[in-house]
Scaffold this active site. Structure first.
Site: not given
Ligand code: CAA
Length: 248
Positions: A17, A62, A92-93, A155, A159
């Site tokens: 993108g 590449g 990036g991934i 990540y 970064k």
């Molecule tokens: N803060 C605090 N606690 C959090 C949280 C947060 N932001 N996110 C999840 N949790 C907690 C949940 O509440 C849960 O806690 P309990 O078990 O006590 O209920 C626990 O973490 C769940 O953890 P799991 O390991 O079971 O994970 P999940 O399957 O729910 O997924 C995750 C966790 C993968 C981090 C998911 O929340 C996620 O995808 N988050 C977004 C991450 C993100 O922002 N990535 C950016 C991608 S885009 C990018 O990177 C481009 C860029 O440069 C900006």
């Protein structure tokens, strides 16, 4: 420069993108744009789409994770087209997950693709840039390298490391007419961000003062600015573009 005296701009991970928007913007600016890709099928579709939009962009295969692959690709570009003047390290991934659950593979894949890649590409262009006394290196980092993000130890580490690379290389090549800068986008409407679960994404958007995801073109515009000949006094900088999500 190519044989028509156009500056040559190489974008890694060009078919994603952000990369697509960057290639379009640089093409419109009049650069000879070279798009790096890894997936041939995606690249063929991408090339056809660009042609229908009137853009003629050279594509070179590449693997940014592999030093020799980058060395061969860059040699090939410099022989067939000309010296690379602008390098945008964009590939990036993500492999998100809490550290307690993260596999070794997910750690290494992200460090290789997002950080080691920057060494692999930049190391292979830097000597040519020094010889020609001109260069623009633009490293695409992330707001999540400036702050932490739950689920992104791999990540965020990559970064954040990338801006350390920028600052040091900026010092090393400043006398050679080369600038090195970082762009740290926030949450931009790309497939990478759309892969975040919708509920989590909605919570993230709620933290962005501008009230929306960023547009790919908005990041591309900043790349175009930093690529220009007129920005020779900007080096070692980190440009945030995050809708106010992280201010410091
Ligand atoms: N803060 C605090 N606690 C959090 C949280 C947060 N932001 N996110 C999840 N949790 C907690 C949940 O509440 C849960 O806690 P309990 O078990 O006590 O209920 C626990 O973490 C769940 O953890 P799991 O390991 O079971 O994970 P999940 O399957 O729910 O997924 C995750 C966790 C993968 C981090 C998911 O929340 C996620 O995808 N988050 C977004 C991450 C993100 O922002 N990535 C950016 C991608 S885009 C990018 O990177 C481009 C860029 O440069 C900006």
């Amino acid at each position: 420069m190519d044989s028509n005296n156009k500056r040559v701009a190489l974008v890694t991970g060009a078919t994603g993108g952000l990369g697509t928007a960057m290639c379009k913007e640089l093409f419109k600016d009049g650069y000879h744009v070279v798009a790096n890709y890894r997936n041939k099928q995606k690249a063929d579709e991408w090339y056809a789409m660009m042609r229908t939009e009137g853009m003629d962009i050279d594509m070179f295969e590449g693997d940014v994770c592999d030093f020799d692959s980058m060395a061969n690709m860059i040699k090939d570009i410099e022989t067939k087209i000309g010296g690379i003047d602008i390098l945008v390290n964009n590939a990036g991934i993500t492999r998100d997950g809490r550290l307690a659950k993260m596999s070794k593979d997910d750690w290494h894949a992200v460090i290789d693709t997002n950080l080691n890649s920057v060494f692999n590409a930049t190391r292979n262009v830097i000597e040519g840039m020094v010889e020609r006394k001109f260069g623009r290196i633009i490293n695409i980092s992330s707001v999540n390298g400036q702050r932490g993000q739950f689920g992104q130890t791999n990540y965020s580490a990559a970064k954040a490391g990338l801006h350390g690379f920028t600052k040091t290389l900026a010092m090393e090549v400043a006398k050679s007419g080369i600038t090195v800068n970082t762009i740290s986008p926030g949450y931009i409407a790309t497939d990478m961000v759309m892969a975040v679960p919708e509920k989590v994404r909605d919570q993230i958007v709620a933290q962005i003062p501008v009230g929306r995801l960023g547009g790919t073109q908005e990041v591309a515009h900043l790349v175009s600015f930093l690529a220009s000949d007129d920005t020779s006094f900007i080096t070692g900088a980190n440009y945030s573009i995050n809708g106010g999500q992280h201010v410091y």
